[in-house]
Write an enzyme that holds these catalytic residues in place. Structure first.
Site, PDB file in Angstrom:
ATOM      1  N   SER A  40     -36.595 -28.510 -34.470  1.00 26.38           N
ATOM      2  CA  SER A  40     -35.768 -27.815 -35.456  1.00 26.38           C
ATOM      3  C   SER A  40     -34.864 -26.832 -34.730  1.00 26.38           C
ATOM      4  CB  SER A  40     -36.653 -27.056 -36.453  1.00 26.38           C
ATOM      5  OG  SER A  40     -35.882 -26.173 -37.249  1.00 26.38           O
TER       6      SER A  40
ATOM      7  N   TYR B 262     -43.419 -21.111 -38.208  1.00 23.29           N
ATOM      8  CA  TYR B 262     -42.683 -22.372 -38.144  1.00 23.29           C
ATOM      9  C   TYR B 262     -41.725 -22.376 -36.957  1.00 23.29           C
ATOM     10  CZ  TYR B 262     -39.726 -26.275 -39.593  1.00 23.29           C
ATOM     11  OH  TYR B 262     -39.025 -27.453 -39.638  1.00 23.29           O
TER      12      TYR B 262
END
Length: 326
Positions: free
Chosen positions: A163, A176
């Site tokens: 990501s 995350y």
């Protein structure tokens, strides 16, 4: 039916995709199936992957859906044996399972001396952080242990879904962001480790895409954008979220067998700066030569449709590490 950005033929190849019950990885499964691959769609949500497999079969493609808990080694091995029996050994592995958890997310973007009345960093739960790390990093570790063994003798491809959070951490979601940074690092480690087996390991780092996991964060119940969406799009040149086709050009290109000189790519796909599928249509070529130091060097030149030179990369040994700031 997806309009594929690249004309690739994966006939006979077995592609295993975790997280295929979700929006992004589900469409990745569709893309490989349309390109001729035999797809094994894995997800904890059995109903979602069975529905995906039925739809693809109805269109004439090859896909099987399997319920898989990516955090249970024995369950993964059982699925592995099913895939071997149904489709054959894995040639391409997509580690797409991942996500965040509210227990590891704060309400406030910034901590100030007078912050009160909301969940702050100090209220985050250790169990939430461990869950997010397991869901992203441990899952990739366990799935790779099981399915990469099929490739040791024959070679293959592993693509991990990271990501942009790995490189530019967002506020509110520390676990995350850190977990995806771990995925990017793990990708590089795997690439070096498996290089002698001709197993190429690459990573894709998407920017903002609307998925089932983040929809409530990005849109209100009435469909209007949240304040966070406003901030995100304000920093995105085209003022829109990404579409799955923005990822598929990269995804397919990385797994094309004849691109064998590539060992590691971390593709930063930021939507709006340019049309990603177009960028990958104008990849030029690789030049490989051995210099006096005995090391093999790879040169990659990429030119956008506007003629802008993006980057030229050089990396020693048989490992190309490319960071495409697109």
């Amino acid at each position: 039916m997806i309009n594929l950005p690249l004309n690739c033929d994966f006939t006979g190849k077995v592609v295993v995709i975790t997280g295929a019950g979700g929006v992004l990885c589900g469409d990745m499964a569709r893309a490989y199936a349309q390109a001729g691959a035999k797809v094994a769609a894995l997800d904890l949500n059995e109903e979602a992957v069975k529905k995906l497999a039925d739809e693809l079969k109805a269109e004439g493609y090859i896909c099987e859906g399997y319920k898989a808990n990516v955090l249970e080694p024995e369950a993964l091995e059982a699925v592995h044996q099913q895939v071997l029996a149904d489709l054959g050994p894995c040639d391409i592995l997509i580690n797409g399972a991942g996500g965040n958890n509210p227990r590891a997310s704060s309400d406030n973007e910034y901590m100030t001396p007078d912050t009160e009345g909301c969940k702050t960093f100090f209220d985050l739960e250790e169990s939430g952080l461990k869950f997010v790390f397991d869901l992203n990093i441990t899952s990739a570790f366990l799935v790779t242990q099981v399915f990469a063994e099929d490739m040791v003798k024959t070679g293959g491809n592993i693509i991990n879904i990271s990501s942009m959070n790995a490189f530019r951490p967002l506020t509110k979601i520390p676990a995350y962001s850190a977990a995806k940074a771990g995925i990017s690092n793990f990708t590089q480690w795997l690439a070096v480790h498996f290089a002698p087996c001709n197993i190429r390991v690459n990573g894709i780092a998407p920017g903002f895409f609307v998925t089932n996991q983040n929809r409530a964060l990005l849109f209100n119940e009435d469909g209007t954008p949240t304040a966070r969406t406003g901030k995100i799009l304000a920093a995105t040149p085209m003022k829109k979220f990404g579409e799955i086709t923005d990822l598929l050009g990269t995804l397919l290109w990385l797994a094309v067998h004849h691109k064998c000189c590539i060992a590691v790519i971390s593709s930063h796909i930021r939507i709006g700066d340019m049309n990603i599928p177009q960028v990958f249509r104008v990849f030029q070529f690789f030049i490989c030569h051995r210099k006096a130091d005995g090391l093999v060097h790879f040169f990659l030149e990429i030119q956008t449709v506007t003629g802008q030179h993006v980057e030229k990369l050089v990396q020693e040994d048989a490992l190309l590490s490319v960071f495409l700031h697109v």
